[in-house]
Structure formats: C-alpha cells, structure tokens
Design a protein around this motif. Structure first.
Motif, PDB file in Angstrom:
ATOM      1  N   VAL A   6      45.796  55.717  32.919  1.00  0.00           N
ATOM      2  CA  VAL A   6      45.691  54.785  34.040  1.00  0.00           C
ATOM      3  C   VAL A   6      46.037  53.368  33.608  1.00  0.00           C
ATOM      4  O   VAL A   6      45.802  52.965  32.467  1.00  0.00           O
ATOM      5  CB  VAL A   6      44.276  54.808  34.668  1.00  0.00           C
ATOM      6  CG1 VAL A   6      43.979  56.159  35.288  1.00  0.00           C
ATOM      7  CG2 VAL A   6      43.204  54.449  33.652  1.00  0.00           C
ATOM      8  N   GLU A   7      46.610  52.645  34.548  1.00  0.00           N
ATOM      9  CA  GLU A   7      46.931  51.226  34.373  1.00  0.00           C
ATOM     10  C   GLU A   7      46.340  50.491  35.566  1.00  0.00           C
ATOM     11  O   GLU A   7      46.761  50.710  36.717  1.00  0.00           O
ATOM     12  CB  GLU A   7      48.445  51.020  34.316  1.00  0.00           C
ATOM     13  CG  GLU A   7      48.872  49.608  33.959  1.00  0.00           C
ATOM     14  CD  GLU A   7      48.736  49.291  32.477  1.00  0.00           C
ATOM     15  OE1 GLU A   7      48.566  48.100  32.143  1.00  0.00           O
ATOM     16  OE2 GLU A   7      48.806  50.232  31.671  1.00  0.00           O
ATOM     17  N   THR A   8      45.340  49.655  35.305  1.00  0.00           N
ATOM     18  CA  THR A   8      44.585  48.997  36.371  1.00  0.00           C
ATOM     19  C   THR A   8      44.923  47.515  36.425  1.00  0.00           C
ATOM     20  O   THR A   8      44.824  46.821  35.407  1.00  0.00           O
ATOM     21  CB  THR A   8      43.073  49.182  36.143  1.00  0.00           C
ATOM     22  OG1 THR A   8      42.784  50.583  36.084  1.00  0.00           O
ATOM     23  CG2 THR A   8      42.264  48.560  37.261  1.00  0.00           C
ATOM     24  N   LYS A   9      45.316  47.045  37.607  1.00  0.00           N
ATOM     25  CA  LYS A   9      45.641  45.635  37.808  1.00  0.00           C
ATOM     26  C   LYS A   9      44.972  45.187  39.108  1.00  0.00           C
ATOM     27  O   LYS A   9      45.548  45.334  40.195  1.00  0.00           O
ATOM     28  CB  LYS A   9      47.151  45.436  37.884  1.00  0.00           C
ATOM     29  CG  LYS A   9      47.893  45.821  36.607  1.00  0.00           C
ATOM     30  CD  LYS A   9      49.391  45.610  36.747  1.00  0.00           C
ATOM     31  CE  LYS A   9      50.113  45.999  35.455  1.00  0.00           C
ATOM     32  NZ  LYS A   9      51.589  45.823  35.584  1.00  0.00           N
ATOM     33  N   LEU A  10      43.763  44.673  38.985  1.00  0.00           N
ATOM     34  CA  LEU A  10      42.971  44.301  40.152  1.00  0.00           C
ATOM     35  C   LEU A  10      42.495  42.861  40.049  1.00  0.00           C
ATOM     36  O   LEU A  10      42.042  42.420  38.982  1.00  0.00           O
ATOM     37  CB  LEU A  10      41.761  45.228  40.287  1.00  0.00           C
ATOM     38  CG  LEU A  10      42.049  46.716  40.519  1.00  0.00           C
ATOM     39  CD1 LEU A  10      40.762  47.514  40.460  1.00  0.00           C
ATOM     40  CD2 LEU A  10      42.772  46.938  41.844  1.00  0.00           C
TER      41      LEU A  10
END
Length: 355
Positions: free
Chosen positions: A167-171
């Motif tokens: 997963v790659e999370t950008k929040l």
C-alpha cells in the motif's frame, strides 16, 4: 464460514435476503508499524441502528443502509475517525469501471492477469470540521482462486481478495492533532464479506487478524458459533502466493473486560506441524461495547527461524449490537446523513473523545 480467494467476486450481491449485510475491508500499516489505516465500505451496514430497528420490527424495506468508516492511526492513537451512513441512493457499483462508491468516497479496482490492485479516494468533511482528502493505492500479486477454500452451510462468505497487498498512502487530514499528513508505504490486506442473515444468527463471537512478516503473511480467524466453533489460519508465502502451513490448533488466554463489559482474549497461540505463532493484542486502537481492534505483535517460529511482525487483530460480539443501552454511544459515533448530527459530532473538541 465460506472462505475463498477469488478476485472475481468483488461485485456486490444485490440479492441478499432480509437481514443480510456486506462490506469491503481495507487495512495497512507502515513498515515500522507507527502509522496505519482501516477503511470499510458497506453496502449494508450491520451496525446501523435503523437496520436493527427494521430487523426487530420485521419491517422489510428496499433499502441497503450504505456507510463508510475510516480510522487513521499514528503511534497507537486514532488521529482521524469517521463512520458515515447514507441513503440507499448514495451507494453505487460501476461494473465497467469496477468502481464502488459511497457518497464522495470510492474505490476503483484494477484486475490484471499477474498483478491486481485498487485505489481508494477519500473526500470527507465532518460536522466537527475534521477532514480527510487523498488516496490509498494498493498492488498485489494475483492469488489462485483455490489458494484458500472452505465451504459450509453457513450463510456468511469471507473472500480474502488480497491477503497481502503493498500500500501507498497519501492523505491530508485535519484530525485530533490539527493539520497533518499521513504518507507512508507498507503492507496491507483486503477482503469482502457478505452475510445472508444477521450476524448474531451466524456466530456468537469472532476473532480475526493478519500479520505481515518479511517473507510470509499470516491470516487467522476463530469463530464461536451457536453449537460449535470454527478455526482456520494460514501462513502464506508472499512471493509464491502458496499456503505453507495451515494451523490446526489455537489457544486463547489473558481475557480482559473493558468498560462496557466486553470480554476478549489478549493472547492467541496458533500451532501447526512445522510452525507456531504467538500473538499479543497489545495496543487497543478501537474499543466499544461490541467491537475491538488491536495493533498487535506476533512471533512466528518456522523452519528453525524466528520472525516478528506488527499487525491488526479484531474481535466482535454481535449480540451486543442489539442492546439498546449502548445505542446512545453508537449515535455519538455514527453520523446518519439523513438526520441531524448528534451534538457531540458537531464539536471539534468533543468528537475525538468518541474515537
């Protein structure tokens, strides 16, 4: 429990019987275990108070109680939380685009021959002023649809679409600590659950979790049914996507009771012919009258080697969902967009106390 690993079965079941429910579950942890997320999209939310009322009054309606819950974690603390429920027309599935939407939030699947994935897009602003915007992208090797199979006469299906996903999370969030970013890479998990009767009719309680070691992924569940129990766990090779060990023995201990009277085990030991696993449910990151979520630690002994991993463990006792004593607490956390928000949900200061 009917178990599969078939990515073709992401499609909603629009023919569920009265009392049925359905959700798509995504989670992920950063490599150091300090940051994480759990995102769940519901076509029918089994925690909805209106759903419970309709069941109790045997009121069959052509509605689906769609919802989405988002939990974002940092250093063992919830930094953003939402549980939003909508009208039936706010849920949609686009078969051509493989897109699932609940109001402004959505997930699009990519199903290729060798590698599949998804992209979740979040765009939420709560009555309290808390916000989240951004994406979570996942990539996973395609598992054989026969990787894990278990059939029964139960009316609940658990499809482990991606037992292990990168997963790659950008929040970007306005959360408990004000404005901050939640940007990380790590390992995650995705499943699709469908029930054709209320959860309390299928099982008494349910433990389940997943732990991503360097070379392996562990997925387990322990389900106490009315007259029996069902336990299954698998150690999956992350490269070959093959089951290396199926665990045949489980022991739970160190039971504790929370403020709501919910009693659950904090230690779980799993045994197979060539492997043992010790799971410690150490950090409570969601705690309520019928559901708990833990960030845990796991020690795996396999082939004369010892491995350690962070992971997520969960527990549910569905009968308590029907206890009206707890409904005021549910109303503080669950925002039904068809009604005025609870006064606690409007408060930037008070609402995080419910997280």
């Amino acid at each position: 429990m009917n178990i599969s690993t078939d990515v073709r079965h992401i499609t909603p079941d629009f023919n569920k019987s009265f009392g049925g429910y359905e959700w798509w579950y995504f989670d992920g942890l950063s490599e150091d275990g300090r940051q994480g997320f759990v995102i769940i999209l519901y076509q029918t939310n089994p925690f909805s108070i209106q759903y419970i009322r309709d069941l109790e009054e045997n009121r069959v309606r052509e509605v689906s109680y769609p919802a989405i819950s988002v939990s974002l974690y940092k250093d063992g603390e919830t930094v953003y939380y939402s549980f939003l429920e909508f009208g039936s027309d706010e849920f949609s599935w686009d078969e051509d685009k493989k897109k699932l939407s609940v109001k402004n939030d959505s997930v699009i699947y990519r199903l290729d021959q060798n590698e599949s994935g998804f992209e979740i897009t979040l765009r939420q602003e709560l009555p309290s002023g808390h916000k989240v915007e951004g994406t979570v992208a996942g990539k996973a090797p395609v598992a054989d649809k026969t990787l894990i199979q278990s059939t029964s006469e139960d009316r609940h299906s658990w499809n482990l679409l991606f037992p292990q996903v990168s997963v790659e999370t950008k929040l970007n969030i306005i959360g408990r600590n004000g404005e901050e970013e939640l940007n990380f890479s790590g390992a995650g998990y995705h499943d699709h659950n469908t029930g054709h009767e209320p959860m309390k009719e299928s099982f008494r309680d349910w433990y389940w979790g997943r732990y991503h070691f360097k070379d392996f992924t562990l997925v387990y569940y322990l389900m106490q049914k009315r007259n029996t129990e069902q336990f299954e766990a698998w150690l999956i090779d992350r490269e070959s996507q093959q089951v290396l060990e199926k665990f045949s023995d489980a022991e739970m201990s160190y039971f504790t009771r929370n403020w709501f009277g919910l009693k659950s085990a904090r230690k779980i030991e799993l045994k197979a012919s060539e492997a043992t696993v010790n799971i410690q449910c150490s950090t409570k990151i969601d705690d309520g009258p019928f559901y708990q979520r833990f960030k845990g630690e796991s020690i795996l002994r396999y082939s004369d080697q010892v491995y350690a991993a962070h992971g997520i463990s969960e527990y549910i006792y569905p009968l308590n969902i029907y206890n009206r004593v707890f409904w005021p607490l549910v109303k503080m956390r669950l925002n039904d967009n068809q009604q005025n928000p609870h006064w606690v949900q409007k408060s930037r200061r008070m609402y995080p106390w419910t997280w």
